[in-house]
Design a protein around this motif. Structure first.
Motif, PDB file in Angstrom:
ATOM      1  N   GLY A   1       0.838  -1.205   0.067  1.00 56.55           N
ATOM      2  CA  GLY A   1      -0.046   0.155   0.111  1.00 56.55           C
ATOM      3  C   GLY A   1       0.945   1.129   0.032  1.00 56.55           C
ATOM      4  O   GLY A   1       1.864   1.579  -1.026  1.00 56.55           O
ATOM      5  N   ARG A   2       0.987   2.037   1.012  1.00 52.13           N
ATOM      6  CA  ARG A   2       1.949   2.931   1.460  1.00 52.13           C
ATOM      7  C   ARG A   2       2.619   2.846   2.560  1.00 52.13           C
ATOM      8  O   ARG A   2       3.406   3.834   2.957  1.00 52.13           O
ATOM      9  N   ARG A   3       2.509   1.643   3.151  1.00 55.34           N
ATOM     10  CA  ARG A   3       3.198   1.482   4.433  1.00 55.34           C
ATOM     11  C   ARG A   3       4.453   0.849   4.337  1.00 55.34           C
ATOM     12  O   ARG A   3       4.536  -0.140   3.527  1.00 55.34           O
ATOM     13  N   PRO A   4       5.522   1.266   4.457  1.00 52.72           N
ATOM     14  CA  PRO A   4       6.845   0.975   4.181  1.00 52.72           C
ATOM     15  C   PRO A   4       7.402  -0.376   5.091  1.00 52.72           C
ATOM     16  O   PRO A   4       7.028  -0.373   6.330  1.00 52.72           O
ATOM     17  N   LEU A   5       7.908  -1.129   4.232  1.00 56.73           N
ATOM     18  CA  LEU A   5       8.370  -2.491   4.780  1.00 56.73           C
ATOM     19  C   LEU A   5       9.835  -2.607   4.902  1.00 56.73           C
ATOM     20  O   LEU A   5      10.356  -3.312   5.989  1.00 56.73           O
ATOM     21  N   GLY A   6      10.416  -1.825   4.146  1.00 60.16           N
ATOM     22  CA  GLY A   6      11.943  -1.729   4.243  1.00 60.16           C
ATOM     23  C   GLY A   6      12.627  -0.975   3.093  1.00 60.16           C
ATOM     24  O   GLY A   6      11.819  -0.451   2.293  1.00 60.16           O
ATOM     25  N   MET A   7      13.848  -0.954   2.809  1.00 57.98           N
ATOM     26  CA  MET A   7      14.703  -0.330   1.816  1.00 57.98           C
ATOM     27  C   MET A   7      15.453  -1.466   1.405  1.00 57.98           C
ATOM     28  O   MET A   7      16.448  -2.167   1.974  1.00 57.98           O
ATOM     29  N   LEU A   8      15.636  -1.410   0.013  1.00 64.12           N
ATOM     30  CA  LEU A   8      16.783  -2.112  -0.749  1.00 64.12           C
ATOM     31  C   LEU A   8      17.540  -1.142  -1.666  1.00 64.12           C
ATOM     32  O   LEU A   8      17.109  -0.298  -2.175  1.00 64.12           O
ATOM     33  N   THR A   9      18.798  -1.426  -1.446  1.00 62.96           N
ATOM     34  CA  THR A   9      20.017  -0.634  -2.050  1.00 62.96           C
ATOM     35  C   THR A   9      20.523  -1.423  -3.084  1.00 62.96           C
ATOM     36  O   THR A   9      20.622  -2.836  -3.281  1.00 62.96           O
ATOM     37  N   SER A  10      21.289  -0.695  -4.060  1.00 57.23           N
ATOM     38  CA  SER A  10      21.945  -1.562  -5.088  1.00 57.23           C
ATOM     39  C   SER A  10      23.098  -2.490  -4.133  1.00 57.23           C
ATOM     40  O   SER A  10      23.661  -3.382  -4.720  1.00 57.23           O
ATOM     41  N   THR A  11      23.337  -2.083  -3.071  1.00 55.23           N
ATOM     42  CA  THR A  11      24.462  -2.883  -2.274  1.00 55.23           C
ATOM     43  C   THR A  11      23.866  -4.237  -2.047  1.00 55.23           C
ATOM     44  O   THR A  11      24.428  -5.302  -2.094  1.00 55.23           O
ATOM     45  N   ASP A  12      22.490  -4.076  -1.475  1.00 55.74           N
ATOM     46  CA  ASP A  12      21.957  -5.265  -1.161  1.00 55.74           C
ATOM     47  C   ASP A  12      21.820  -6.043  -2.448  1.00 55.74           C
ATOM     48  O   ASP A  12      21.963  -7.557  -2.162  1.00 55.74           O
ATOM     49  N   LEU A  13      21.427  -5.665  -3.448  1.00 57.40           N
ATOM     50  CA  LEU A  13      21.229  -6.531  -4.652  1.00 57.40           C
ATOM     51  C   LEU A  13      22.713  -7.077  -5.054  1.00 57.40           C
ATOM     52  O   LEU A  13      22.672  -8.236  -5.786  1.00 57.40           O
ATOM     53  N   MET A  14      23.803  -6.497  -4.744  1.00 51.93           N
ATOM     54  CA  MET A  14      25.142  -7.277  -4.969  1.00 51.93           C
ATOM     55  C   MET A  14      25.048  -8.589  -4.572  1.00 51.93           C
ATOM     56  O   MET A  14      25.998  -9.499  -4.916  1.00 51.93           O
ATOM     57  N   ARG A  15      24.418  -8.840  -3.378  1.00 52.07           N
ATOM     58  CA  ARG A  15      24.406 -10.294  -3.072  1.00 52.07           C
ATOM     59  C   ARG A  15      23.925 -11.276  -3.915  1.00 52.07           C
ATOM     60  O   ARG A  15      24.171 -12.570  -3.752  1.00 52.07           O
ATOM     61  N   LEU A  16      23.212 -10.808  -4.997  1.00 50.54           N
ATOM     62  CA  LEU A  16      22.618 -11.567  -6.128  1.00 50.54           C
ATOM     63  C   LEU A  16      23.556 -11.891  -6.877  1.00 50.54           C
ATOM     64  O   LEU A  16      23.614 -13.013  -7.845  1.00 50.54           O
ATOM     65  N   GLU A  17      24.688 -10.982  -7.056  1.00 53.98           N
ATOM     66  CA  GLU A  17      25.765 -11.143  -7.985  1.00 53.98           C
ATOM     67  C   GLU A  17      25.462 -11.175  -9.334  1.00 53.98           C
ATOM     68  O   GLU A  17      25.993 -11.357 -10.326  1.00 53.98           O
ATOM     69  N   ARG A  18      24.243 -10.306  -9.701  1.00 58.59           N
ATOM     70  CA  ARG A  18      23.819 -10.087 -11.015  1.00 58.59           C
ATOM     71  C   ARG A  18      23.359  -8.886 -11.260  1.00 58.59           C
ATOM     72  O   ARG A  18      22.607  -8.367 -12.032  1.00 58.59           O
ATOM     73  N   ALA A  19      23.638  -7.787 -10.096  1.00 59.78           N
ATOM     74  CA  ALA A  19      23.224  -6.374 -10.243  1.00 59.78           C
ATOM     75  C   ALA A  19      24.391  -5.547 -10.667  1.00 59.78           C
ATOM     76  O   ALA A  19      24.176  -4.218 -10.656  1.00 59.78           O
TER      77      ALA A  19
END
Length: 620
Positions: A256-274
């Protein structure tokens, strides 16, 4: 047919699709050419990997059809037909077992071929089975040659901590202290449980320190209000596409408009595909052409990684295009820094696959310039210099010149808006086969840099003219139907007969490009604004230009053919070869061969629909 009452056979066939569409007298003749076979319960009528040269129709009893993975495809009783996909000795992709004692009508491949040739309803009926199986193949495709599902991870599963929030009334100092204490690079600004903005460490540098703003000011003074957000049920691949295309590094995840958290490009680096996110960011900061050339050399590795993971062909095309856009934009910026500000507003546009967000490795460049009508003759030299710098820079970065010369460095494609409008009006209102063939690429155009109003005016011009020109649409339709899929009737693939690609399968002309052209003509016929092929297919279906079933089939076929081509191109990249669309059948797995045939059948069927929609007989 010995010992069988022909009228009884005719009556039975007439009650079941697709034979109900065949005239009675022809069904009588068909009945005399059938044989009858009895199969006890448990009999294997067809087996995966084994050839077949007969088509079966269940007269009584029941059969079960499973795929090569053992998954149930269908259970069928009276009237169920099977066997068409393995005709001509092709290895079957299905097991068919009698689950009750069965009586079967059997026809040879020759008899079925004659029937399908003379009655499109029969051909189309069995094609629909083929299309359903292709959709099943796309669902199971990620397990065939892909090693993990990291890009299919839901965003909610990537969130590692609760959101760090503040209110708009907190001071900038308080916000900075909170970020330091929590060791985060961004804060979510909320009002109650509703997200209202975002503040990043970059905002603190550029909007506070560099601007000399007092830290006692409220954080609402420097936040980005109503930021772009993502759903927790979105996939990591979708997040990468969004962040790459927008060149952003922080994405709030909200329900909705309720924040659950923040994702950053650093977080996506864990996927090794960002890597695309960082590559686009690095490109935007490149100081000169030499830096851009080095950065562009990272793209092949990214493509190779994405192809062998679980990215879709559409997703890979969008990422490759985002990188190409970033390089082109940076070259334009560097050119403007050297030349000074433009003398009049202009729009740098891209055409073809880049405009459609479908660029692949090794794609050449297609671009043009739309100039303000206020441009004076003495100002044209500035745009010539701009175009030369950007085109040469793209060549250095691995984007070859367009063989047809469709580049902004060519004066023919560097014109004021009024002249562009005249050209499009001439192409649409006075079409000739050569002119339409040459100009088709210009109907796939997209703004990369500059004045959007110029491009909007051109789009509106085309949308107003194209639906009213039946001759123009007929020419486009003829081009779409001309690129026949490389498929023979029951004979497998049609390969190139000569030249450097001899004995190879062309996935582009009668596959990818044929679908692009089908989508283009159906979209333009309704004056639709979409440029991306899949978006055009969906929009055309919504506007009534394509049947929903045809649209769904084309969507699947386009994805599958492009994916097989990307696998081929990834191999070429690893071996240091130039990328192309010509695949040796030896490269293809049995899975890919089987479902490429299904995809090409879908293209052929859609082309026939296009032929029926436009008066091609009047086009000369």
């Amino acid at each position: 047919m010995a010992d069988v009452d022909i009228p009884e056979v005719t009556d039975f066939l007439a009650e079941h699709a697709p034979f109900a569409a065949v005239p009675r007298e022809e069904l009588d003749r068909l009945g005399r050419r059938l044989t009858v076979r009895y199969a006890r319960r448990g009999t294997h009528l067809m087996s995966v990997g084994k050839g077949n040269d007969e088509v079966f129709v269940v007269r009584s009893g029941a059969v079960q059809i499973t795929d090569e993975n053992g998954s149930l495809v269908e259970r069928g009783g009276e009237g169920t037909g099977f066997g068409t996909t393995a005709l001509g000795g092709s290895p079957s992709r299905f097991d068919v077992v009698a689950i009750e004692d069965c009586l079967l009508f059997v026809m040879s491949s020759e008899v079925f071929r004659e029937l399908a040739d003379h009655h499109p309803a029969v051909r189309d009926f069995f094609s629909e089975q083929r299309e359903a199986r292709l959709r099943h193949a796309l669902v199971s495709l990620p397990q065939q040659d892909r090693h993990s599902a990291v890009l299919q991870t839901r965003l909610r599963d990537l969130l590692r901590r609760d959101p760090i929030t503040t209110t708009g009334g907190a001071t900038i100092r308080e916000a900075a202290e909170l970020m330091a204490r929590e060791q985060v690079s961004s804060l979510l600004v909320v009002e109650g449980d509703r997200l209202t903005g975002i503040v990043t460490d970059r905002d603190l540098r550029t909007r506070v320190l560099a601007a000399g703003l007092e830290t006692t000011q409220p954080v609402s003074a420097i936040m980005t209000p109503d930021p772009v957000t993502a759903s927790p049920d979105a996939l990591a691949m979708e997040l990468i596409l969004e962040m790459t295309s927008r060149n952003i590094h922080h994405m709030p995840v909200v329900e909705g408009r309720r924040p659950l958290g923040m994702l950053t490009s650093t977080d996506l680096m864990r996927l090794e595909r960002a890597n695309p996110i960082h590559l686009v960011g690095d490109v935007a900061k490149a100081k000169d052409l030499a830096a851009l050339v080095l950065l562009s050399q990272r793209l092949p590795r990214i493509v190779d990684q994405l192809v062998h993971e679980d990215a879709t062909a559409d997703g890979i095309g969008r990422i490759v295009t985002a990188v190409g856009d970033a390089i082109e934009k940076r070259l334009i910026t560097l050119a403007e820094q050297g030349l000074g500000p433009p003398p009049v507003p202009y729009a740098w546009i891209v055409l073809g696959s880049q405009a459609r967000l479908e660029q692949g490795p090794g794609s050449d460049q297609d671009n043009a310039l739309v100039l303000s009508d206020e441009v004076a003759p003495e100002q044209l030299e500035w745009f010539e210099s701009l175009a030369s710098f950007v085109v040469e820079g793209l060549v250095a970065c691995g984007y070859p010149r367009c063989p047809g010369g469709i580049m902004a460095s060519n004066p023919e494609w560097r014109q004021p808006l009024r002249d562009w409008k005249r050209m499009f009006a001439r192409w649409i209102n006075e079409p000739t086969p050569e002119a339409v063939l040459r100009s088709a690429i210009f109907f796939d155009l997209r703004l990369v840099h500059g004045e959007r109003s110029l491009v909007n005016a051109l789009h509106a011009h085309v949308a107003a003219l194209a639906p009213r020109s039946g001759r123009f649409l007929a020419h486009l339709a003829r081009n779409a139907a001309h690129n026949e899929p490389p498929l023979g009737f029951f004979r497998g693939f049609v390969l190139e007969r000569k030249g450097e690609h001899k004995d190879r399968l062309d996935l582009k002309r009668g596959g990818v490009h044929a679908i692009v052209e089908i989508a283009r003509v159906q979209s333009l016929s309704k004056g639709l604004p979409q440029v991306n092929t899949l978006s055009r297919i969906s929009a055309a279906a919504n506007a009534g230009a394509l049947a929903p079933e045809t649209a769904a089939d084309l969507h699947d076929a386009f994805e599958f053919i492009r994916y097989v081509r990307l696998l081929h191109q990834a191999r070429q990249l690893r071996e240091g070869q130039d990328c192309d669309s010509f695949v040796s059948p030896d490269e293809l797995s049995s899975f890919e061969k089987r479902h490429l045939r299904d995809a090409f059948h879908i293209v052929r069927s859609a082309q026939q629909t296009v032929v029926q929609s436009y008066p091609l007989g009047f086009v000369t």
